[in-house]
Design an enzyme around this catalytic site. Structure first.
Site, PDB file in Angstrom:
ATOM      1  N   ASP A  10      78.536  48.306  21.661  1.00  0.00           N
ATOM      2  CA  ASP A  10      78.927  49.639  21.218  1.00  0.00           C
ATOM      3  C   ASP A  10      80.437  49.669  20.965  1.00  0.00           C
ATOM      4  O   ASP A  10      81.165  48.788  21.417  1.00  0.00           O
ATOM      5  CB  ASP A  10      78.551  50.645  22.307  1.00  0.00           C
ATOM      6  CG  ASP A  10      79.001  52.052  21.981  1.00  0.00           C
ATOM      7  OD1 ASP A  10      78.612  52.564  20.909  1.00  0.00           O
ATOM      8  OD2 ASP A  10      79.759  52.635  22.780  1.00  0.00           O
ATOM      9  N   ASP A  12      82.865  53.147  20.487  1.00  0.00           N
ATOM     10  CA  ASP A  12      83.630  54.190  21.180  1.00  0.00           C
ATOM     11  C   ASP A  12      83.155  54.339  22.620  1.00  0.00           C
ATOM     12  O   ASP A  12      81.976  54.560  22.874  1.00  0.00           O
ATOM     13  CB  ASP A  12      83.511  55.521  20.446  1.00  0.00           C
ATOM     14  CG  ASP A  12      84.649  56.477  20.788  1.00  0.00           C
ATOM     15  OD1 ASP A  12      85.438  56.170  21.697  1.00  0.00           O
ATOM     16  OD2 ASP A  12      84.741  57.532  20.148  1.00  0.00           O
ATOM     17  N   ASP A 208      78.661  51.909  26.940  1.00  0.00           N
ATOM     18  CA  ASP A 208      79.155  52.806  27.978  1.00  0.00           C
ATOM     19  C   ASP A 208      78.238  54.004  28.199  1.00  0.00           C
ATOM     20  O   ASP A 208      78.428  54.750  29.160  1.00  0.00           O
ATOM     21  CB  ASP A 208      80.539  53.343  27.591  1.00  0.00           C
ATOM     22  CG  ASP A 208      80.449  54.304  26.406  1.00  0.00           C
ATOM     23  OD1 ASP A 208      80.705  55.507  26.600  1.00  0.00           O
ATOM     24  OD2 ASP A 208      80.105  53.867  25.299  1.00  0.00           O
TER      25      ASP A 208
END
Length: 257
Positions: A10, A12, A208
């Site tokens: 991922d 951001d 995240d």
């Protein structure tokens, strides 16, 4: 520590936080590059072409990768509809240039009235007329595709509407659910794995956000690595039925070689 042959990662919250650098993420990517380990940034962002993602990483975060390291929900959407039916090549698109270019690059042409597909993603200049065209085309029989279900996006002003909010309006006006491509759905994962060209059991999804990144990996049946530098907290993750395969406070904790 398990040695993975490939990584889906991922952006951001994992590689950066908005405009904030995550130094451990830069070091992590450089370790993958040093060991010649294939990786793909798998992002739900359908608005930007891969070159823009590459430029952002280089100019703002001093992370230097290639376009082939970037796989967006726009690319996954284009790959998905291209594989559905070789004879169907007309699309009506609500979305930004990244999505439109990905679809054009697959040999499709744009059609407003009787398209084979209606593809809806985030569009910063969406209008009632665009919704009207999309609704009428789906009512006429076009297959309805949504790039990703993210209802909100964080920016410096707060949580603003995401692609999922745009798609939801068309779902409401047509009384039809879209086929979603992006995380946590498996379609983007299937297409990303095809790009990597590796077996599922040799690949890990790094992110995240438990609800998108980690669920995407779980839904697809691959290992998952949650790094606590973004959205999800340890408290949230403890409440989930299925734990991530690996949990890290920082990507510095993970050895790739």
């Amino acid at each position: 520590m398990k040695k993975y042959a490939g990584y889906m990662i991922d952006l951001d919250g994992t590689i950066y936080r908005g405009k904030e650098k995550i130094p451990a993420a830069k070091r992590f990517i450089e370790r993958l590059q040093e060991h010649d380990i294939p990786f793909l940034f798998v992002t739900n962002n359908s608005t930007q072409a891969p070159i823009k993602v590459v430029e952002n990483l280089a100019n703002n975060f001093n992370i230097h990768v290639k376009e082939e390291n970037v796989y967006t929900s726009a690319l996954a959407t284009a790959d998905y509809i291209a594989d559905l039916n070789k004879d169907k090549r007309s699309v009506y698109v609500i979305g930004e240039v990244g999505l439109k270019q990905a679809i054009l690059d697959k040999g499709f042409h744009f059609e407003e009235t009787n398209p084979d597909y209606v593809v809806v993603g985030l569009d910063y200049d969406v209008t009632y007329h665009k919704f009207e065209l999309a609704t009428l085309a789906i009512k006429r029989g076009a297959k309805f595709i949504g790039t990703n279900a993210d209802t909100n996006l964080p920016n410096e002003r707060g949580l603003v509407p995401g692609a999922g909010s745009v798609i939801a309006l068309v779902e409401c006006s047509t009384q039809q659910k879209a086929t979603y491509i992006g995380k946590p759905e498996t379609i983007i994962m299937e297409k990303a794995l095809e790009r990597l060209g590796l077996p599922k059991d040799e690949v890990v999804m790094v992110g995240d956000n438990y609800m998108t990144d980690i669920k995407a990996g779980i839904n697809f049946g691959i290992d998952t690595m949650l790094v606590y530098t973004g959205v999800s907290t340890r408290e949230l993750v403890r409440k989930q039925e299925i734990a991530p395969t690996i949990e890290l406070g920082s990507l510095d904790e993970w050895k790739v070689g």
